[in-house]
Design an enzyme around this catalytic site. Structure first.
Site, PDB file in Angstrom:
ATOM      1  N   LYS A  46      32.098  54.506  26.941  1.00  0.00           N
ATOM      2  CA  LYS A  46      31.380  54.941  28.030  1.00  0.00           C
ATOM      3  C   LYS A  46      31.599  53.855  29.254  1.00  0.00           C
ATOM      4  O   LYS A  46      31.920  52.782  28.973  1.00  0.00           O
ATOM      5  CB  LYS A  46      29.767  55.160  27.758  1.00  0.00           C
ATOM      6  N   TYR A 255      28.121  29.054  52.173  1.00  0.00           N
ATOM      7  CA  TYR A 255      26.938  29.651  52.733  1.00  0.00           C
ATOM      8  C   TYR A 255      25.897  28.918  52.305  1.00  0.00           C
ATOM      9  O   TYR A 255      25.643  28.307  51.247  1.00  0.00           O
ATOM     10  CB  TYR A 255      26.514  31.007  52.211  1.00  0.00           C
TER      11      TYR A 255
END
Length: 356
Positions: A46, A255
């Site tokens: 899946k 950042y």
């Protein structure tokens, strides 16, 4: 140094990041799990083979002798119906009103999870199916109170199954689920019984029944310590160097300036970030390698970019490729993220290619 393989994305454009998939490792993992299972072993494929490409995985595992495959949605089954016989596919999320005609035409098996799904399939004249039992996970499955003596009458049931909730732990729940599964499933006229997932296989022969259904461990995940020595890494992340720079002691990178250089350093900025599934949890703890040299992550992971300490990689240059450290158990330990999330969260921007 230019890498001899340069991947293309699904538009045909050059791809600056890719996943190298080790076909030999996939088959080694399958054979190891089959040996532990001491019998028939299926495969959960899946979420597009846990993000690695279900079509190629199914083809390779089918060639290795795997005969049973499990997906979540009908669309996933459709994408595999020309690779194997659709009757080898089980659709775990069951069948709703809108699915019935499609399911009948496709020929894959619905896994019936509720009395309403049972009635829906029976009333449609549905053929072969599987049945999920709820033995204590309280997710999908027919519960003990709903399993009346005549509920499943008239169904052609291939596999009766349940799903272990805590197989990766030494938990009372495992034995409780096993006992209830035996009690419930023994009264059901199914061809086969199935309970164990990857970790469940290692709980012992009592959990194996006729078919085991590994998923994560096929793809390099290690859900329990007993599998640590047997499972090989399948997915290897590779990213291209976009820029090599020099920084000096006191400089900050990324950042919010979460890393400050204590010495002069070379950095390599590479094309991978949290939009690709390489998440911010790797900030200041992840790493990569280039020609044997370790490249620690510096500062915060950006959306599309990663800054690495390339001081020890003297030959690295713009256009080169680094291998991002992505052993699933190690990455999980470093970040606190589950191995399942780390694998299935890898984005479609990666070019995926197989080597044997």
């Amino acid at each position: 140094m230019e890498h001899p393989f340069f991947g293309l994305d699904d538009t045909g454009a050059p791809a600056p990041l890719r996943i190298r998939l080790d076909g030999a490792a996939l088959l080694s993992n399958y054979h190891a799990l089959a040996k532990f299972s001491e019998g028939a072993t299926g495969a959960a494929v899946k979420a597009d083979g846990y993000g690695l490409g279900a079509r190629e995985i199914v083809a390779r595992l089918a060639d290795a002798g795997c005969e049973d495959f499990f997906v979540a949605h009908w669309g996933e089954a459709t994408k595999l119906a020309d690779v194997i016989d659709p009757a080898q596919l089980s659709v775990l999320n069951g069948v709703q009103d809108a699915d019935v005609a499609y399911a009948l035409a496709l020929g894959a098996k619905p896994v019936l999870n509720t009395p309403a799904q049972v009635a829906r399939w029976r009333n449609a004249g549905g053929g072969l199916c599987d049945v999920m039992l709820n033995t204590g996970m309280n997710r999908l499955g027919i519960g003990e109170d709903d399993l009346t003596s005549d509920l499943l009458d008239g169904l052609d049931i291939d596999i009766v199954m349940s799903h272990l909730a805590s197989a990766d732990e030494d938990s009372w729940q495992n034995e409780s689920q096993l006992d209830l599964f035996i009690e419930m499933s023994d009264a059901i006229p199914a061809r086969r019984q199935s309970l164990a997932n990857s970790a469940g296989i290692m709980l012992g022969a009592d959990y194996h029944f006729d078919l085991t259904r590994p998923g994560l461990a096929l793809y390099g995940g290690v859900p329990c310590d007993d599998l640590r020595e047997s499972i090989r890494q399948v997915a290897h992340l590779e990213a291209q160097v976009l820029q090599v720079s020099q920084i000096t002691a006191g400089d900050v990178v990324g950042y919010n300036a979460t890393f400050e250089a204590e010495r002069d350093m070379r950095t390599a900025i590479v094309s991978i970030g949290y939009a690709d599934g390489y998440l911010r949890a790797f900030s200041n703890v992840g790493g990569a390698h280039f020609e044997g040299a370790a490249l620690p992550v510096l500062g915060r992971v950006s959306m599309d970019l990663l800054i690495l300490d390339a001081t020890e990689a003297s030959g690295i240059d713009e256009g080169d490729w680094v291998v991002v450290d992505y052993s699933l158990p190690t990455a999980s330990r470093l970040t606190g993220l589950s191995q399942y999330e780390l694998l299935t969260g890898l984005s479609g921007r990666f070019h995926r290619y197989w080597v044997d």
